[in-house]
Motif scaffolding. Sequence first.
Motif, short mmCIF file in Angstrom:
data_model
loop_
_atom_site.label_atom_id
_atom_site.label_comp_id
_atom_site.label_asym_id
_atom_site.label_seq_id
_atom_site.Cartn_x
_atom_site.Cartn_y
_atom_site.Cartn_z
N GLN A 1 63.34 26.44 47.19
CA GLN A 1 64.28 27.50 47.72
C GLN A 1 65.11 27.00 48.81
O GLN A 1 66.32 26.86 49.13
CB GLN A 1 63.28 28.48 48.35
CG GLN A 1 64.08 29.78 49.01
CD GLN A 1 63.19 30.68 49.72
OE1 GLN A 1 62.11 30.35 50.10
NE2 GLN A 1 63.62 31.68 50.08
N ILE B 1 62.07 24.70 66.16
CA ILE B 1 61.24 24.43 65.03
C ILE B 1 61.22 25.23 64.03
O ILE B 1 61.82 26.38 64.16
CB ILE B 1 59.89 24.03 65.60
CG1 ILE B 1 59.32 25.33 65.85
CG2 ILE B 1 59.77 22.91 66.45
CD1 ILE B 1 58.03 25.26 65.90
N TRP C 1 85.36 31.65 36.91
CA TRP C 1 84.66 31.53 38.50
C TRP C 1 84.10 32.64 39.03
O TRP C 1 82.99 32.64 39.89
CB TRP C 1 85.65 30.97 39.48
CG TRP C 1 86.41 29.65 38.81
CD1 TRP C 1 87.61 29.54 38.19
CD2 TRP C 1 85.83 28.61 38.69
NE1 TRP C 1 87.97 28.35 37.87
CE2 TRP C 1 86.68 27.68 38.24
CE3 TRP C 1 84.47 27.78 39.07
CZ2 TRP C 1 86.54 26.25 38.00
CZ3 TRP C 1 84.37 26.66 38.82
CH2 TRP C 1 85.36 25.83 38.11
N SER D 1 75.33 33.42 41.55
CA SER D 1 74.96 32.34 42.54
C SER D 1 74.71 33.16 43.99
O SER D 1 73.69 32.85 44.49
CB SER D 1 75.68 31.14 42.92
OG SER D 1 77.04 31.45 42.65
N LEU E 1 71.58 35.02 43.26
CA LEU E 1 70.26 34.40 43.43
C LEU E 1 70.23 33.94 44.86
O LEU E 1 68.97 33.88 45.26
CB LEU E 1 70.62 33.19 42.66
CG LEU E 1 69.46 32.48 41.91
CD1 LEU E 1 68.50 33.10 41.11
CD2 LEU E 1 70.13 31.25 41.20
N GLY E 2 70.90 33.70 45.56
CA GLY E 2 70.92 32.84 46.57
C GLY E 2 70.24 34.17 47.68
O GLY E 2 69.24 33.98 48.28
N LEU F 1 66.82 35.02 46.90
CA LEU F 1 65.66 34.01 47.34
C LEU F 1 65.43 34.14 49.04
O LEU F 1 64.38 34.08 49.39
CB LEU F 1 66.40 32.61 46.97
CG LEU F 1 66.18 32.22 45.58
CD1 LEU F 1 66.91 30.98 45.38
CD2 LEU F 1 64.89 32.01 45.20
N MET F 2 66.70 34.35 49.55
CA MET F 2 66.52 34.36 51.06
C MET F 2 65.56 35.43 51.42
O MET F 2 64.85 35.63 52.14
CB MET F 2 67.82 34.59 51.55
CG MET F 2 68.50 33.22 52.14
SD MET F 2 69.93 33.53 53.05
CE MET F 2 70.88 33.99 51.92
N SER G 1 63.32 36.97 49.55
CA SER G 1 61.97 36.84 49.45
C SER G 1 61.08 35.92 50.42
O SER G 1 60.10 35.92 50.77
CB SER G 1 61.75 36.43 48.00
OG SER G 1 62.23 35.19 47.89
N GLY G 2 61.99 34.93 50.68
CA GLY G 2 61.48 33.97 51.62
C GLY G 2 61.34 34.17 52.83
O GLY G 2 60.48 33.76 53.73
N CYS G 3 62.21 35.33 53.61
CA CYS G 3 62.19 35.74 54.86
C CYS G 3 61.06 36.36 55.37
O CYS G 3 60.30 36.86 54.50
CB CYS G 3 63.51 36.46 55.12
SG CYS G 3 64.85 35.55 55.54
N ASP H 1 45.60 31.62 59.78
CA ASP H 1 46.41 30.60 59.06
C ASP H 1 46.52 29.31 59.94
O ASP H 1 46.13 29.41 61.23
CB ASP H 1 47.74 31.12 58.72
CG ASP H 1 48.42 29.98 57.63
OD1 ASP H 1 49.35 30.49 57.16
OD2 ASP H 1 47.51 29.15 57.17
N PRO I 1 50.45 23.26 60.63
CA PRO I 1 50.68 21.69 61.40
C PRO I 1 51.79 21.34 62.06
O PRO I 1 52.82 21.62 61.49
CB PRO I 1 50.62 21.03 59.80
CG PRO I 1 50.92 21.74 58.79
CD PRO I 1 50.74 23.32 59.25
N ALA J 1 56.13 26.22 69.33
CA ALA J 1 55.83 27.35 68.40
C ALA J 1 54.97 28.33 69.14
O ALA J 1 54.84 29.54 68.94
CB ALA J 1 54.85 26.52 67.42
N ARG K 1 57.41 30.60 70.78
CA ARG K 1 58.23 31.50 69.76
C ARG K 1 57.31 32.33 69.26
O ARG K 1 57.88 33.47 68.72
CB ARG K 1 58.97 30.51 68.77
CG ARG K 1 60.06 30.10 69.01
CD ARG K 1 60.54 28.95 68.16
NE ARG K 1 60.10 29.21 66.55
CZ ARG K 1 61.04 29.53 65.57
NH1 ARG K 1 62.39 29.03 65.98
NH2 ARG K 1 60.84 29.58 64.33
N ASP L 1 55.34 31.66 67.00
CA ASP L 1 54.94 31.10 65.39
C ASP L 1 53.32 30.94 65.23
O ASP L 1 52.78 31.02 64.16
CB ASP L 1 55.65 29.84 65.14
CG ASP L 1 57.15 30.08 65.08
OD1 ASP L 1 57.68 28.99 65.00
OD2 ASP L 1 57.61 31.00 64.79
#
Lengths: 240, 220, 314
Positions: free
Chosen positions: A32, A87, C4, C11, C14-15, C18-19, C21-23, C69, C72, C83, C86, C88
């Motif tokens: 991704q 980070i 074009w 694209s 698609l992008g 993806l973003m 689902s990943g966020c 979780d 690392p 981290a 923030r 995290d």
Amino acid sequence: MSIFAEVLRWFADPVHWDGTFGIPNRLWEHVQMSFLATLTAAALALPVGVVLGHYGRGGNLAINVSNLGRAVPSFGILVIAVQLFGIGAPPAFIALVALAVPPIVTNAYVGMRDVDPELKEAARGLGMREHITLLRVEMPVALPVIMAGIRTAGVQVVATATLAAVVAWGGLGRYIVDGFAQRDDVQIFAGAILVAGLAMLAELALAGLQWLATPKPMRSSLLRTDRSGADASIVLIPAT
Amino acid sequence: MLRLDITDPWIRWDWLGRHTDVITQALLQHIQLTAIAVLGGLLIATPVGLVAWRWRRLRNPVLSVSGVLYTIPSLALFALLVPFTGLTVLTAEIGLVSYTILILVRNIVVGLDGVPAEIREAATGMGYRPAKRLLTIDIPLALPVIVAGLRLATVTTIGLVTVTALLGEGGLGQLILAGLIQDFKTPLVVGAAGSVALAVAADVLLAGAQRLATPWRSAR
Amino acid sequence: MRDWGFRAILSGVLGLSLMASGCGSSGGGSPSSGKPIASQFVLGGPPECPTRPFCEKGLMDKYGLTFKDFKPLDAGGPLTKAALDRGDIQIGLLFSSDGSIAAKGYVVLNDDKHLQNADNVVPVARTATVKADAQAILNQIDAKLTTSDLAAMNKLADIDKQDPSQIAADYIKKVGVTGSGGPGKGKIVVAGFNFSESSILAQIYGQALRIIGYDVSYKLNLGAREVVEPALERGDIDLYPGYAATELEFINKGKGEATPDPAATVKALNTYLQPKGLIALDPSAAQDQNAFAVTKETADKYHLVNLSDLAKNG
């Protein structure tokens, strides 16, 4: 047991296919990020390179940008990005885009420059306007070289995304970095195999794309399509 | 999202002044690692390239294999070596040399290929034996592409050397790593900028050497 | 190839997908009753933490804590602190001698079940290259080193951004190291772990050895113990500043022999080291242990004082 047998066992272990640290998740993170970074770099770099190449301006700039881009250590860019953006995913993304832009710009420029001037003259003679000439005549001819640049950038991004694990991002590089820290040779080896495998897949996929983008008469063979669409000295960059 | 720490400027010149020995040592190690990798690579790539050029049947396999191999990211390559050769200069050099070999072999083959057939035939016709022709005709005419490969190999290696900081080597990469661990911008900037400067300097030097070696070509 | 527009739309879609689902996977828990606090927390630490007896593995075994979780990051360094800040991670591994804990207002949770033991600073060396005179001067240094020295030096490195070699030189000058020697004593490679305190200690040892005439080189920020100790066994390096209890539990593969008594811990450590041609010298009074820290907000929100509080529901 030899390390190779242990690596096979590592891959067979269901624990490594599950959760945050599992192969599917790390693979997804890596793919991704690489896809988005390359896409973004192309969106930024292509217009610049194509326009410069079309007008024949800024040639020195384009070449020098690529030379400088090659000279910048990806490790350094990653750490600088962390200093600027904290980070996580954002610094990795920005660093990867920054590294992918130079080869795309250069190749777009070179590809456009290499278009036969007679072709452009003929188009102009037919009454085509400037931007039509650019889009419908020059770009298709320049496409193979442009694609070579995107291919170089794409593989570079996949490789550097591996390194981003050192600055606390995820991806497949995680196995290598964690393996180093835990002195788990099997994990290191497995991670290296995964990373190398993905890089080769990306190379093949982008080579395929480059082949598709090459007009039929100019195609040699898929296997022999190399990244040196133009000058070998400019566009061949191994993955860092 | 942007974190700008005003207490830690990008360069503290006083730090630079006090650490010239550390910086010099890192620079020297960087140059050393690069030189060994490029020269060692050249040593191995030359016979391999010549063989691949002469024997057509070997050429595609050699080029394909090298094309595939240099797709492997450097961290992965070092990682594959560590279980066998440890965290040593040897591991670093094996990895670095692998990449230079791949670049140089390709450029040697492409360069020699680029010598026009008519010139080679003319030389043979004039009675040049293969070895003499190779040395006095083929190689000099292939030089621009070969030196271009040397330039690329050198610049690439200089960048890769920074990654070897993760193996305990690193040259200027050690300064980058120190900057990461100490959250300190100055060594980071010195390491990264130094690496770029070194690469640019090496590239310019080699380009100059190329011009000296091939005076019959106008500067490109 | 001509179209074009179609390509751009494809694209883009698609992008974006993806973003999307990943966020959105930053950690953090809002208090939900009925579940152990630990299961709502993401733990952050160095990559080797999950396998370490004094780190996540120990928290699991001794305190019965299972975290949501693990992230690392680094060894109690800037990435872990970033981290924490923030959000995290909710709890992170820091080091007890870290000067910035107080400065940043982190709350270190009490080790009420005594997971950590005598992590006194101790030089671990190869007997072949670090000979009697070298060992003597290293012991001399350790005898004078205190925990507050460590904390002060760490603050200089982390907050004032002083260079470890400079900090070490100033320290040596301050305590006064006695010894002399001509050149030709041999080479010693001193290594350090990947956090600044280790670089400082390595520099102190190395500079002291140089005073008595050894030819010292450094491999700083080499990595975690999992990397450094085997390097010592192989002879790639000759000396590193270790921490007694953690060294012991590393080399005995987590048998649980370490105690709060530094001398006994080092004695046990040496029974493992001697057959390998290695030795742990005299431990210092200076200690640096793993410290699990949360932000003040987190501590207040969940009423956290001890590590065992994490096992409670909240």
